[in-house]
Design a protein around this motif. Sequence first.
Motif, PDB file in Angstrom:
ATOM      1  N   SER A 111       0.817  -1.197   0.000  1.00  0.00           N
ATOM      2  CA  SER A 111       0.000   0.000   0.000  1.00  0.00           C
ATOM      3  C   SER A 111       0.860   1.259   0.000  1.00  0.00           C
ATOM      4  O   SER A 111       0.488   2.274  -0.567  1.00  0.00           O
ATOM      5  N   ALA A 112       1.979   1.231   0.628  1.00  0.00           N
ATOM      6  CA  ALA A 112       2.778   2.450   0.746  1.00  0.00           C
ATOM      7  C   ALA A 112       4.175   2.277   0.151  1.00  0.00           C
ATOM      8  O   ALA A 112       5.081   3.051   0.418  1.00  0.00           O
ATOM      9  N   ALA A 113       4.335   1.268  -0.631  1.00  0.00           N
ATOM     10  CA  ALA A 113       5.697   0.959  -1.071  1.00  0.00           C
ATOM     11  C   ALA A 113       6.110   1.777  -2.283  1.00  0.00           C
ATOM     12  O   ALA A 113       5.345   1.988  -3.198  1.00  0.00           O
ATOM     13  N   ALA A 114       7.350   2.193  -2.290  1.00  0.00           N
ATOM     14  CA  ALA A 114       7.935   2.856  -3.446  1.00  0.00           C
ATOM     15  C   ALA A 114       8.543   1.784  -4.350  1.00  0.00           C
ATOM     16  O   ALA A 114       8.591   0.602  -3.995  1.00  0.00           O
ATOM     17  N   ALA A 115       9.047   2.217  -5.501  1.00  0.00           N
ATOM     18  CA  ALA A 115       9.541   1.247  -6.474  1.00  0.00           C
ATOM     19  C   ALA A 115      10.682   0.397  -5.930  1.00  0.00           C
ATOM     20  O   ALA A 115      10.693  -0.826  -6.077  1.00  0.00           O
ATOM     21  N   ARG A 116      11.604   1.059  -5.266  1.00  0.00           N
ATOM     22  CA  ARG A 116      12.736   0.294  -4.748  1.00  0.00           C
ATOM     23  C   ARG A 116      12.284  -0.661  -3.647  1.00  0.00           C
ATOM     24  O   ARG A 116      12.782  -1.783  -3.530  1.00  0.00           O
ATOM     25  N   THR A 117      11.361  -0.177  -2.845  1.00  0.00           N
ATOM     26  CA  THR A 117      10.832  -1.033  -1.791  1.00  0.00           C
ATOM     27  C   THR A 117      10.161  -2.256  -2.399  1.00  0.00           C
ATOM     28  O   THR A 117      10.320  -3.376  -1.912  1.00  0.00           O
ATOM     29  N   ARG A 118       9.436  -2.007  -3.484  1.00  0.00           N
ATOM     30  CA  ARG A 118       8.772  -3.132  -4.147  1.00  0.00           C
ATOM     31  C   ARG A 118       9.802  -4.140  -4.661  1.00  0.00           C
ATOM     32  O   ARG A 118       9.583  -5.347  -4.609  1.00  0.00           O
ATOM     33  N   GLU A 119      10.901  -3.601  -5.134  1.00  0.00           N
ATOM     34  CA  GLU A 119      11.947  -4.485  -5.623  1.00  0.00           C
ATOM     35  C   GLU A 119      12.493  -5.344  -4.484  1.00  0.00           C
ATOM     36  O   GLU A 119      12.702  -6.549  -4.635  1.00  0.00           O
ATOM     37  N   MET A 120      12.720  -4.692  -3.372  1.00  0.00           N
ATOM     38  CA  MET A 120      13.213  -5.419  -2.200  1.00  0.00           C
ATOM     39  C   MET A 120      12.191  -6.452  -1.734  1.00  0.00           C
ATOM     40  O   MET A 120      12.527  -7.612  -1.446  1.00  0.00           O
ATOM     41  N   VAL A 121      10.940  -6.023  -1.686  1.00  0.00           N
ATOM     42  CA  VAL A 121       9.878  -6.934  -1.259  1.00  0.00           C
ATOM     43  C   VAL A 121       9.804  -8.132  -2.212  1.00  0.00           C
ATOM     44  O   VAL A 121       9.662  -9.288  -1.780  1.00  0.00           O
ATOM     45  N   GLY A 122       9.918  -7.832  -3.500  1.00  0.00           N
ATOM     46  CA  GLY A 122       9.863  -8.915  -4.472  1.00  0.00           C
ATOM     47  C   GLY A 122      11.004  -9.906  -4.285  1.00  0.00           C
ATOM     48  O   GLY A 122      10.807 -11.128  -4.392  1.00  0.00           O
ATOM     49  N   ALA A 123      12.193  -9.379  -3.977  1.00  0.00           N
ATOM     50  CA  ALA A 123      13.349 -10.258  -3.775  1.00  0.00           C
ATOM     51  C   ALA A 123      13.163 -11.120  -2.531  1.00  0.00           C
ATOM     52  O   ALA A 123      13.501 -12.309  -2.526  1.00  0.00           O
ATOM     53  N   VAL A 124      12.620 -10.520  -1.489  1.00  0.00           N
ATOM     54  CA  VAL A 124      12.392 -11.287  -0.263  1.00  0.00           C
ATOM     55  C   VAL A 124      11.307 -12.331  -0.493  1.00  0.00           C
ATOM     56  O   VAL A 124      11.410 -13.475  -0.049  1.00  0.00           O
ATOM     57  N   ARG A 125      10.302 -11.930  -1.231  1.00  0.00           N
ATOM     58  CA  ARG A 125       9.206 -12.856  -1.482  1.00  0.00           C
ATOM     59  C   ARG A 125       9.674 -14.063  -2.295  1.00  0.00           C
ATOM     60  O   ARG A 125       9.146 -15.166  -2.151  1.00  0.00           O
ATOM     61  N   ALA A 126      10.655 -13.828  -3.142  1.00  0.00           N
ATOM     62  CA  ALA A 126      11.150 -14.916  -3.995  1.00  0.00           C
ATOM     63  C   ALA A 126      12.005 -15.918  -3.219  1.00  0.00           C
ATOM     64  O   ALA A 126      12.301 -16.999  -3.736  1.00  0.00           O
ATOM     65  N   LEU A 127      12.380 -15.570  -2.001  1.00  0.00           N
ATOM     66  CA  LEU A 127      13.197 -16.488  -1.209  1.00  0.00           C
ATOM     67  C   LEU A 127      12.378 -17.706  -0.805  1.00  0.00           C
ATOM     68  O   LEU A 127      11.168 -17.597  -0.600  1.00  0.00           O
ATOM     69  N   PRO A 128      13.022 -18.839  -0.648  1.00  0.00           N
ATOM     70  CA  PRO A 128      12.321 -19.980  -0.050  1.00  0.00           C
ATOM     71  C   PRO A 128      11.827 -19.590   1.343  1.00  0.00           C
ATOM     72  O   PRO A 128      12.543 -18.882   2.075  1.00  0.00           O
ATOM     73  N   PRO A 129      10.635 -20.010   1.728  1.00  0.00           N
ATOM     74  CA  PRO A 129      10.072 -19.581   3.027  1.00  0.00           C
ATOM     75  C   PRO A 129      10.992 -19.826   4.212  1.00  0.00           C
ATOM     76  O   PRO A 129      11.051 -19.002   5.125  1.00  0.00           O
ATOM     77  N   GLU A 130      11.711 -20.944   4.198  1.00  0.00           N
ATOM     78  CA  GLU A 130      12.548 -21.241   5.367  1.00  0.00           C
ATOM     79  C   GLU A 130      13.732 -20.271   5.459  1.00  0.00           C
ATOM     80  O   GLU A 130      14.188 -19.931   6.546  1.00  0.00           O
ATOM     81  N   GLU A 131      14.209 -19.796   4.323  1.00  0.00           N
ATOM     82  CA  GLU A 131      15.291 -18.795   4.351  1.00  0.00           C
ATOM     83  C   GLU A 131      14.731 -17.427   4.739  1.00  0.00           C
ATOM     84  O   GLU A 131      15.353 -16.656   5.462  1.00  0.00           O
ATOM     85  N   ARG A 132      13.556 -17.143   4.220  1.00  0.00           N
ATOM     86  CA  ARG A 132      12.920 -15.856   4.518  1.00  0.00           C
ATOM     87  C   ARG A 132      12.645 -15.703   6.008  1.00  0.00           C
ATOM     88  O   ARG A 132      12.852 -14.643   6.588  1.00  0.00           O
ATOM     89  N   GLU A 133      12.203 -16.785   6.640  1.00  0.00           N
ATOM     90  CA  GLU A 133      11.879 -16.701   8.070  1.00  0.00           C
ATOM     91  C   GLU A 133      13.111 -16.345   8.892  1.00  0.00           C
ATOM     92  O   GLU A 133      13.051 -15.504   9.784  1.00  0.00           O
ATOM     93  N   VAL A 134      14.217 -16.983   8.588  1.00  0.00           N
ATOM     94  CA  VAL A 134      15.447 -16.677   9.328  1.00  0.00           C
ATOM     95  C   VAL A 134      15.867 -15.237   9.061  1.00  0.00           C
ATOM     96  O   VAL A 134      16.214 -14.488   9.979  1.00  0.00           O
ATOM     97  N   LEU A 135      15.820 -14.853   7.808  1.00  0.00           N
ATOM     98  CA  LEU A 135      16.225 -13.492   7.436  1.00  0.00           C
ATOM     99  C   LEU A 135      15.402 -12.446   8.199  1.00  0.00           C
ATOM    100  O   LEU A 135      15.950 -11.480   8.742  1.00  0.00           O
ATOM    101  N   LEU A 136      14.096 -12.639   8.248  1.00  0.00           N
ATOM    102  CA  LEU A 136      13.242 -11.633   8.882  1.00  0.00           C
ATOM    103  C   LEU A 136      13.373 -11.645  10.404  1.00  0.00           C
ATOM    104  O   LEU A 136      13.213 -10.604  11.048  1.00  0.00           O
ATOM    105  N   LEU A 137      13.655 -12.795  10.967  1.00  0.00           N
ATOM    106  CA  LEU A 137      13.883 -12.824  12.419  1.00  0.00           C
ATOM    107  C   LEU A 137      15.137 -12.020  12.773  1.00  0.00           C
ATOM    108  O   LEU A 137      15.201 -11.368  13.814  1.00  0.00           O
TER     109      LEU A 137
END
Lengths: 179, 95
Positions: A111-137
């Motif tokens: 809702s409030a994301a800028a283009a670069r943020t979207r890029e970052m979000v997209g990269a994080v979303r593309a991670l396997p869930p188990e890697e993403r969970e560790v990264l976000l913790l």
Amino acid sequence: METDGVLIERSARGRPDAFVEVVRRHEVAVHGYLARRAGRQAADDLLGEVWVRAFGGRRGFDPAHADARPWLYGIARNVLRAHWRTWRAADRAGAVEAVDPWDDVIDRLDSAAAARTREMVGAVRALPPEEREVLLLVAWEQLTPAQAALVLGIPPGTARSRLHRARAALRPVVAGEGK
Amino acid sequence: MTELEELGELGELGRVDPPAASILDSAREVLWSAVAAQMLATAPPGAADAGTARADTPHADAAHADAAHAGGESGVGQATDDLASQPRPEDPGAP
């Protein structure tokens, strides 16, 4: 100051009121954990459930751990999973659920994301869930890889290698080399 | 720390405002209800009669008192029996 371990052990030995101090220490952090993954409203609704489950399971806490946050995040994670299962089952009228918490995060961030943020979000979303969970913790909850391992119930070495892979995948985006 | 610096931008995405105090209070009320229920379930037989009158929501009351002490002493060190034997204060939110 007494450690969380001391307070939780005391609460398990006939002084349940000692548990309140643990709640006070971590209630904002646990609410933040929930809100970052499921949104503010869900966090408001689920925080009490986390405390009840934690209180009920306090005898399973290892008092040698001074900081209860990883344990509480693990409980919050289970509460979130139950929440998503219920929500998606109701939403899809019994369809087989594929619990992917990131969907909710994307909804919230977009809702409030800028283009670069979207890029970052997209990269994080593309991670396997188990890697993403560790990264976000590590990135969101400021845990060490060893603490993240406690949350997820995995060996510390596994958490470190997952974090390493996640960071390697994000590096081009962080360096502005994405797309 | 290099690792955290690298993750800093991602960390920004996770920034959320802290919850309102009323949200935290409500969650603690839920906990106190569970605590009270467990205490009633494990109360010694002799305490049953006396407990019926006084232990309906002793800890919810304590939580109310707790909530009024935001930022101050939590009352955690108070013995459970002490909490249970406190007279029930007027609920400031009651009509």
